[in-house]
Design a protein around this motif. Structure first.
Motif, PDB file in Angstrom:
ATOM      1  N   ILE A 224     -39.515  -2.961  55.716  1.00 12.41           N
ATOM      2  CA  ILE A 224     -39.986  -3.177  54.890  1.00 12.41           C
ATOM      3  C   ILE A 224     -39.093  -4.467  55.103  1.00 12.41           C
ATOM      4  CG2 ILE A 224     -39.747  -2.834  52.730  1.00 12.41           C
ATOM      5  CD1 ILE A 224     -39.488  -0.112  53.568  1.00 12.41           C
ATOM      6  N   VAL A 225     -38.218  -4.799  54.750  1.00 10.03           N
ATOM      7  CA  VAL A 225     -37.847  -6.550  54.411  1.00 10.03           C
ATOM      8  C   VAL A 225     -38.490  -7.429  55.975  1.00 10.03           C
ATOM      9  CG1 VAL A 225     -35.770  -8.114  54.129  1.00 10.03           C
ATOM     10  CG2 VAL A 225     -35.339  -5.826  54.145  1.00 10.03           C
ATOM     11  N   ALA A 226     -38.870  -7.122  56.367  1.00 11.82           N
ATOM     12  CA  ALA A 226     -40.031  -8.480  57.514  1.00 11.82           C
ATOM     13  C   ALA A 226     -40.971  -8.066  56.805  1.00 11.82           C
ATOM     14  CB  ALA A 226     -40.088  -7.779  59.257  1.00 11.82           C
ATOM     15  N   ALA A 227     -41.738  -7.166  56.679  1.00 13.57           N
ATOM     16  CA  ALA A 227     -43.035  -7.345  56.354  1.00 13.57           C
ATOM     17  C   ALA A 227     -43.143  -8.166  54.726  1.00 13.57           C
ATOM     18  CB  ALA A 227     -43.335  -5.883  55.950  1.00 13.57           C
ATOM     19  N   HIS A 228     -42.463  -8.101  53.492  1.00 14.97           N
ATOM     20  CA  HIS A 228     -42.517  -8.954  52.627  1.00 14.97           C
ATOM     21  C   HIS A 228     -41.992 -10.261  53.131  1.00 14.97           C
ATOM     22  CE1 HIS A 228     -40.729  -9.853  48.737  1.00 14.97           C
ATOM     23  NE2 HIS A 228     -40.374 -10.849  49.410  1.00 14.97           N
TER      24      HIS A 228
END
Length: 286
Positions: A224-228
């Protein structure tokens, strides 16, 4: 980075980590007013010029502070009071992205003119997490899936390479880790990234990086954090649209999708995907 389903919209897109304003978590900590002032400066709600002007006297004009607080409240979709009320101080305590919320063109700016001049982009991990229980394959696969979220909505294609030179470089580090934005320890700033065409994406290795349901209970979901962060690396700023992947703060979601607003904005930079699904009408008629 609050993530909600946007069921009715056909362009179902991803919404990562930072959910702006779908209520606030009553279990989260609150910042002190002194910490909140530092927060406003760090994420550019308090203009650097104004801060420097106040330094000789040590007194910040009340109207300036109230204006900065109001900008924060607007970004997070909470009542605009211009005061350090409880909801505001709780929102400020949530784990979040380290990229500034307010650009020179205002807090709600979604994207600028910084884009990659090509559609095929390469990436690599130059420094894997040394603290996570995720092995290197799991970390790399989380990054691949995060890139895929953006690839599905654009003509962009992302390729992992082991070579010395790639367009995007990903690494884990802690505190001072080789750039001008040191991390601040567990539970605060989770990661940050630079706009095109710099291509640097960094994750705080003092966080507990996990995946899936385990991350919901015990840490932060790397996917999730990587996608952001990849949204930033492609040219997007933070969003104040509810359910946007590009909201500043982190919220776990078991169903990560791009918000309609994120889809429109990334397609505004790179155009739509050229991929077309095969006609399945024959199957539906059976």
């Amino acid at each position: 980075m609050d993530i909600n389903k946007q069921a009715p919209f056909s362009l179902l897109v991803f919404c990562i980590v930072v959910t702006i304003g779908n209520g606030f978590d009553t279990t989260s900590n609150m910042l002190t007013e002194s910490e909140a002032m530092n927060y406003l400066e760090k994420f550019n709600y308090l203009n650097e010029t104004v801060v420097k002007a106040a330094l000789p006297t040590g007194v910040m004009p009340v109207s300036i502070v109230e204006g900065a607080i109001s900008k924060f409240q607007e970004m997070f979709n909470i009542p605009i009071t211009g005061k350090f009320d409880e909801e505001t101080l709780r929102k400020m305590a949530l784990p979040r992205c380290g990229v500034k919320d307010v650009t020179d063109n205002g807090p709600a700016k979604r994207y600028g003119k910084q884009v990659w001049p090509k559609k095929a982009l390469s990436w690599k991990i130059t420094g894997y997490s040394k603290t996570s229980t995720l092995n290197q394959f799991e970390q790399r696969d989380a990054m691949r899936r995060a890139f895929d979220i953006w690839a599905k909505q654009t003509p962009l294609r992302f390729e992992y390479k082991e070579g010395d030179i790639t367009d995007m470089s990903i690494k884990f580090g802690s505190r001072y880790h080789g750039d001008s934005q040191p991390f601040d320890g567990p539970g605060k700033v989770l990661a940050h990234a630079t706009l095109p065409t710099d291509g640097n994406i960094h994750f705080d290795d003092e966080e507990k990086w996990l995946l899936g349901a385990k991350a919901e209970k015990e840490g932060h979901d790397l996917y999730i954090v990587a996608a952001h962060e990849f949204g930033h690396a492609l040219g997007l700023e933070h969003s104040n649209v509810r359910g946007s992947l590009m909201a500043p703060t982190y919220t776990y979601s078991s169903n990560l999708i791009l918000n309609w607003n994120d889809v429109l904005d990334i397609q505004g930079l790179y155009g739509r995907s050229s991929f077309k699904r095969k006609n399945t009408w024959w199957f539906l008629r059976k």
